[in-house]
Design a protein around this motif. Structure first.
Motif, PDB file in Angstrom:
ATOM      1  N   LEU A  21       4.071  38.851 -33.979  1.00  0.00           N
ATOM      2  CA  LEU A  21       2.669  39.246 -33.881  1.00  0.00           C
ATOM      3  C   LEU A  21       2.074  39.519 -35.257  1.00  0.00           C
ATOM      4  O   LEU A  21       0.944  39.111 -35.561  1.00  0.00           O
ATOM      5  CB  LEU A  21       2.581  40.500 -33.024  1.00  0.00           C
ATOM      6  CG  LEU A  21       1.230  40.781 -32.416  1.00  0.00           C
ATOM      7  CD1 LEU A  21       0.952  39.751 -31.359  1.00  0.00           C
ATOM      8  CD2 LEU A  21       1.231  42.158 -31.827  1.00  0.00           C
ATOM      9  N   ARG A  28      -4.290  34.514 -38.554  1.00  0.00           N
ATOM     10  CA  ARG A  28      -5.558  34.385 -37.839  1.00  0.00           C
ATOM     11  C   ARG A  28      -6.714  35.158 -38.468  1.00  0.00           C
ATOM     12  O   ARG A  28      -7.861  34.821 -38.247  1.00  0.00           O
ATOM     13  CB  ARG A  28      -5.380  34.863 -36.401  1.00  0.00           C
ATOM     14  CG  ARG A  28      -4.963  33.764 -35.460  1.00  0.00           C
ATOM     15  CD  ARG A  28      -4.877  34.290 -34.060  1.00  0.00           C
ATOM     16  NE  ARG A  28      -6.151  34.781 -33.572  1.00  0.00           N
ATOM     17  CZ  ARG A  28      -7.080  34.031 -32.995  1.00  0.00           C
ATOM     18  NH1 ARG A  28      -6.849  32.768 -32.805  1.00  0.00           N
ATOM     19  NH2 ARG A  28      -8.207  34.536 -32.581  1.00  0.00           N
ATOM     20  N   GLN A  37      -4.458  44.936 -42.286  1.00  0.00           N
ATOM     21  CA  GLN A  37      -4.534  45.807 -41.106  1.00  0.00           C
ATOM     22  C   GLN A  37      -3.509  45.401 -40.059  1.00  0.00           C
ATOM     23  O   GLN A  37      -2.693  46.206 -39.633  1.00  0.00           O
ATOM     24  CB  GLN A  37      -5.918  45.638 -40.451  1.00  0.00           C
ATOM     25  CG  GLN A  37      -7.041  46.252 -41.179  1.00  0.00           C
ATOM     26  CD  GLN A  37      -7.277  47.652 -40.720  1.00  0.00           C
ATOM     27  OE1 GLN A  37      -6.502  48.165 -39.937  1.00  0.00           O
ATOM     28  NE2 GLN A  37      -8.322  48.260 -41.216  1.00  0.00           N
TER      29      GLN A  37
ATOM     30  N   ASN B  82      -0.595  49.346 -32.107  1.00  0.00           N
ATOM     31  CA  ASN B  82      -0.072  47.983 -32.119  1.00  0.00           C
ATOM     32  C   ASN B  82      -0.535  47.187 -30.924  1.00  0.00           C
ATOM     33  O   ASN B  82      -0.766  45.989 -31.031  1.00  0.00           O
ATOM     34  CB  ASN B  82       1.447  48.011 -32.207  1.00  0.00           C
ATOM     35  CG  ASN B  82       1.898  48.217 -33.621  1.00  0.00           C
ATOM     36  OD1 ASN B  82       1.907  47.294 -34.383  1.00  0.00           O
ATOM     37  ND2 ASN B  82       2.188  49.450 -33.977  1.00  0.00           N
ATOM     38  N   LEU B  83      -0.725  47.872 -29.761  1.00  0.00           N
ATOM     39  CA  LEU B  83      -1.280  47.136 -28.624  1.00  0.00           C
ATOM     40  C   LEU B  83      -2.718  46.718 -28.943  1.00  0.00           C
ATOM     41  O   LEU B  83      -3.139  45.597 -28.609  1.00  0.00           O
ATOM     42  CB  LEU B  83      -1.227  48.002 -27.365  1.00  0.00           C
ATOM     43  CG  LEU B  83       0.199  48.287 -26.895  1.00  0.00           C
ATOM     44  CD1 LEU B  83       0.196  49.119 -25.634  1.00  0.00           C
ATOM     45  CD2 LEU B  83       0.948  46.992 -26.654  1.00  0.00           C
ATOM     46  N   VAL B  85      -3.891  46.089 -31.944  1.00  0.00           N
ATOM     47  CA  VAL B  85      -3.790  44.968 -32.875  1.00  0.00           C
ATOM     48  C   VAL B  85      -3.434  43.689 -32.136  1.00  0.00           C
ATOM     49  O   VAL B  85      -4.005  42.625 -32.381  1.00  0.00           O
ATOM     50  CB  VAL B  85      -2.747  45.283 -33.961  1.00  0.00           C
ATOM     51  CG1 VAL B  85      -2.318  44.023 -34.668  1.00  0.00           C
ATOM     52  CG2 VAL B  85      -3.317  46.255 -34.956  1.00  0.00           C
ATOM     53  N   ALA B  86      -2.503  43.798 -31.176  1.00  0.00           N
ATOM     54  CA  ALA B  86      -2.099  42.619 -30.410  1.00  0.00           C
ATOM     55  C   ALA B  86      -3.295  42.041 -29.682  1.00  0.00           C
ATOM     56  O   ALA B  86      -3.509  40.818 -29.670  1.00  0.00           O
ATOM     57  CB  ALA B  86      -1.012  43.006 -29.413  1.00  0.00           C
ATOM     58  N   ARG B  88      -6.445  42.292 -30.553  1.00  0.00           N
ATOM     59  CA  ARG B  88      -7.375  41.660 -31.486  1.00  0.00           C
ATOM     60  C   ARG B  88      -6.843  40.335 -32.015  1.00  0.00           C
ATOM     61  O   ARG B  88      -7.604  39.398 -32.271  1.00  0.00           O
ATOM     62  CB  ARG B  88      -7.655  42.596 -32.655  1.00  0.00           C
ATOM     63  CG  ARG B  88      -8.600  43.691 -32.283  1.00  0.00           C
ATOM     64  CD  ARG B  88      -8.847  44.625 -33.441  1.00  0.00           C
ATOM     65  NE  ARG B  88      -9.166  45.945 -32.929  1.00  0.00           N
ATOM     66  CZ  ARG B  88     -10.323  46.246 -32.386  1.00  0.00           C
ATOM     67  NH1 ARG B  88     -11.258  45.344 -32.293  1.00  0.00           N
ATOM     68  NH2 ARG B  88     -10.550  47.451 -31.928  1.00  0.00           N
ATOM     69  N   VAL B  89      -5.520  40.255 -32.196  1.00  0.00           N
ATOM     70  CA  VAL B  89      -4.958  39.015 -32.749  1.00  0.00           C
ATOM     71  C   VAL B  89      -4.949  37.911 -31.710  1.00  0.00           C
ATOM     72  O   VAL B  89      -5.276  36.761 -32.003  1.00  0.00           O
ATOM     73  CB  VAL B  89      -3.533  39.282 -33.273  1.00  0.00           C
ATOM     74  CG1 VAL B  89      -2.842  37.978 -33.592  1.00  0.00           C
ATOM     75  CG2 VAL B  89      -3.584  40.140 -34.511  1.00  0.00           C
ATOM     76  N   HIS B  91      -6.754  37.665 -28.860  1.00  0.00           N
ATOM     77  CA  HIS B  91      -8.036  37.341 -28.238  1.00  0.00           C
ATOM     78  C   HIS B  91      -8.638  36.123 -28.931  1.00  0.00           C
ATOM     79  O   HIS B  91      -8.716  36.068 -30.154  1.00  0.00           O
ATOM     80  CB  HIS B  91      -8.976  38.541 -28.373  1.00  0.00           C
ATOM     81  CG  HIS B  91     -10.168  38.452 -27.479  1.00  0.00           C
ATOM     82  ND1 HIS B  91     -11.223  37.627 -27.762  1.00  0.00           N
ATOM     83  CD2 HIS B  91     -10.465  39.078 -26.321  1.00  0.00           C
ATOM     84  CE1 HIS B  91     -12.133  37.753 -26.805  1.00  0.00           C
ATOM     85  NE2 HIS B  91     -11.693  38.626 -25.915  1.00  0.00           N
ATOM     86  N   PRO B  92      -9.083  35.109 -28.152  1.00  0.00           N
ATOM     87  CA  PRO B  92      -9.562  33.878 -28.812  1.00  0.00           C
ATOM     88  C   PRO B  92     -10.796  34.086 -29.679  1.00  0.00           C
ATOM     89  O   PRO B  92     -11.002  33.364 -30.653  1.00  0.00           O
ATOM     90  CB  PRO B  92      -9.862  32.954 -27.635  1.00  0.00           C
ATOM     91  CG  PRO B  92      -9.879  33.815 -26.437  1.00  0.00           C
ATOM     92  CD  PRO B  92      -9.011  34.974 -26.705  1.00  0.00           C
ATOM     93  N   LYS B  93     -11.636  35.108 -29.341  1.00  0.00           N
ATOM     94  CA  LYS B  93     -12.868  35.286 -30.128  1.00  0.00           C
ATOM     95  C   LYS B  93     -12.658  36.194 -31.330  1.00  0.00           C
ATOM     96  O   LYS B  93     -13.556  36.374 -32.129  1.00  0.00           O
ATOM     97  CB  LYS B  93     -13.962  35.862 -29.243  1.00  0.00           C
ATOM     98  CG  LYS B  93     -14.682  34.795 -28.459  1.00  0.00           C
ATOM     99  CD  LYS B  93     -15.913  35.382 -27.806  1.00  0.00           C
ATOM    100  CE  LYS B  93     -16.467  34.435 -26.765  1.00  0.00           C
ATOM    101  NZ  LYS B  93     -17.012  35.158 -25.622  1.00  0.00           N
ATOM    102  N   ARG B  94     -11.497  36.820 -31.469  1.00  0.00           N
ATOM    103  CA  ARG B  94     -11.184  37.674 -32.612  1.00  0.00           C
ATOM    104  C   ARG B  94     -12.194  38.815 -32.774  1.00  0.00           C
ATOM    105  O   ARG B  94     -13.001  38.822 -33.688  1.00  0.00           O
ATOM    106  CB  ARG B  94     -11.169  36.819 -33.875  1.00  0.00           C
ATOM    107  CG  ARG B  94     -10.125  37.254 -34.864  1.00  0.00           C
ATOM    108  CD  ARG B  94      -9.983  36.243 -35.938  1.00  0.00           C
ATOM    109  NE  ARG B  94     -11.262  35.833 -36.507  1.00  0.00           N
ATOM    110  CZ  ARG B  94     -11.406  34.862 -37.385  1.00  0.00           C
ATOM    111  NH1 ARG B  94     -10.367  34.215 -37.799  1.00  0.00           N
ATOM    112  NH2 ARG B  94     -12.579  34.542 -37.850  1.00  0.00           N
ATOM    113  N   ILE B  96     -13.508  41.582 -34.148  1.00  0.00           N
ATOM    114  CA  ILE B  96     -13.408  42.589 -35.213  1.00  0.00           C
ATOM    115  C   ILE B  96     -14.786  42.875 -35.770  1.00  0.00           C
ATOM    116  O   ILE B  96     -15.707  42.076 -35.660  1.00  0.00           O
ATOM    117  CB  ILE B  96     -12.456  42.146 -36.342  1.00  0.00           C
ATOM    118  CG1 ILE B  96     -12.901  40.835 -36.929  1.00  0.00           C
ATOM    119  CG2 ILE B  96     -11.042  42.063 -35.835  1.00  0.00           C
ATOM    120  CD1 ILE B  96     -12.083  40.405 -38.100  1.00  0.00           C
ATOM    121  N   ILE B 141     -11.160  48.548 -38.930  1.00  0.00           N
ATOM    122  CA  ILE B 141     -11.313  47.178 -38.422  1.00  0.00           C
ATOM    123  C   ILE B 141     -12.425  47.102 -37.387  1.00  0.00           C
ATOM    124  O   ILE B 141     -12.971  46.042 -37.132  1.00  0.00           O
ATOM    125  CB  ILE B 141      -9.971  46.668 -37.851  1.00  0.00           C
ATOM    126  CG1 ILE B 141      -9.946  45.144 -37.817  1.00  0.00           C
ATOM    127  CG2 ILE B 141      -9.721  47.223 -36.484  1.00  0.00           C
ATOM    128  CD1 ILE B 141      -8.609  44.580 -37.519  1.00  0.00           C
TER     129      ILE B 141
END
Lengths: 126, 168, 84
Positions: A21, A28, A37, B82-83, B85-86, B88-89, B91-94, B96, B141
């Motif tokens: 991850l 990404r 971050q 971390n969940l 962050v997961a 946000r990473v 998700h297809p639209k990002r 932030i 973020i």
């Protein structure tokens, strides 16, 4: 003793997942600040998972207790030093002039630096 | 913050070094214990001035109790981070919304500020950029509130009530 | 359960992805972040290898590697800031 191995193996799996991850976040995200971050947090939690997991797994497999205590020492060291490295890197990135991503909403740090420079110039003239 | 006496700082350093030795060797063999005790006493003589300013005051029961209570709270915040962050990473639209905000802290000691900065870095969507006196500059973020009070309320308050007792 | 090989494969994927960022990264701090993440991942990898070969001495290797990597990253960051 096999319960310990199972717990440890699960922790290692979770940690490896968080490693992937963090690398994904590295790819990404749009600019260096957002990359930091996602990457730092996930890599630190991943290390905690893998290290404590390996310790528990080794104890469950009948190896000595030194495995668990040593891996806990390494995990604590990483927990202490990873945020410091991230902080040093992000400040270096800012000071070397990398701009924020264009979608950013606020930058209080620039205001602070400019106010400070103005104050020191004013002090120099008097 | 005035410093504790030399003896107390020296003893605290020796105790911490001996604990690290115990964790690294993980054996109760008398020979290992003896060499560990000797080495930690010798090393503490060289390093206690750099190692601590408050000495045995760090082992006050109230501080130790708060430190133990802080561990699960911190781990929980870290897993939540971390969940987040997961999400946000992956998700297809990002989703932030980044920016740098300013926070104020009530902590005074150097160790407390370091612990707060590290805790901020490891928890949801925030990373410490610079510290100047009691001002923290934090890269966030997902900026919800860009004023100083609002950001402090969101970011530093939850940790300060623990860290104020442990280090403050 | 699943076995060490799967975890080693996951960690290899993570290392390859961050290596992509290291070669591709548009700016120097980008590359440094990638290197920092790679050193963290490598520490985990060494510990996992220690379990794979059942040699406790590899844990000491991982500890020393973590310390050296931390010093290296701090030195690079100070250099970028211009205050070495």
């Amino acid at each position: 003793m096999n319960v310990l191995s199972a717990i440890g193996e699960t922790l290692v799996l979770i940690g490896a997942f968080f490693y992937v991850l963090s690398a994904l976040g590295l790819i990404r995200m749009p600019d260096v600040y957002n990359r930091m971050q996602t990457a730092t947090k996930s890599a630190t939690l991943g290390s905690l998972g893998v290290l404590t997991g390996v310790g528990l797994w080794a104890v469950g497999d009948g190896l000595s207790w030194a495995w668990l205590t040593k891996s806990i020492v390494i995990a604590l060291f990483l927990l202490l030093t990873n945020p410091i490295a991230a902080h040093a890197l992000i400040r270096a990135a800012y000071k070397s002039g990398i701009p924020l991503w264009e979608g950013s909403v606020v930058d209080k740090y620039r205001e602070h630096i400019e106010a400070k420079e103005k104050a020191s110039e004013g002090g120099g003239e008097e | 913050m005035e410093e504790a006496s030399k003896v107390s700082r020296y003893l605290y350093t020796a105790i911490v070094l001996f604990l690290i030795w115990l964790f690294l060797t993980a054996s109760l063999d008398p020979q290992e214990l003896a060499i560990g005790a000797v080495m930690s006493i010798v090393v503490a003589a060289f390093s206690y001035e750099l190692f601590t300013t408050r000495g045995l005051g760090n082992l006050h029961p109230r501080r130790v109790a708060y430190a133990i209570a802080y561990i699960p709270y911190f781990l929980w915040a870290m897993i939540m981070a971390n969940l987040d962050v997961a999400y946000r990473v992956l998700h297809p639209k990002r989703p932030i919304n980044p920016g740098i905000v300013e926070c104020k802290t009530v902590l005074e000691t150097g160790a407390g500020k370091l612990a707060l900065a590290n805790s901020i870095t490891l928890t949801p969507g925030t990373i410490t950029l610079d510290i100047d006196g009691d001002k923290y500059f934090i890269h966030w973020i997902d900026v919800k509130d860009s004023s100083v009070e609002g950001a402090s309320q969101n970011i530093t308050r939850p940790f300060e009530k623990f860290l104020k007792v442990i280090f403050g | 359960m699943i076995g060490v090989n799967v975890y080693l494969a996951l960690i290899a994927i993570a290392t390859l992805l961050s290596m992509y960022r290291m070669f591709r990264g548009p700016t120097t701090p980008d590359r440094l972040v990638a290197v920092d993440i790679m050193t963290t991942i490598t520490t985990g990898l060494m510990v996992l290898f220690a379990l794979y070969y059942k040699r406790i001495i590899f844990l000491d290797v991982a500890l020393v590697y973590a310390i050296l990597a931390f010093g290296g990253v701090i030195a690079f960051a100070r250099y970028l800031e211009g205050g070495l």
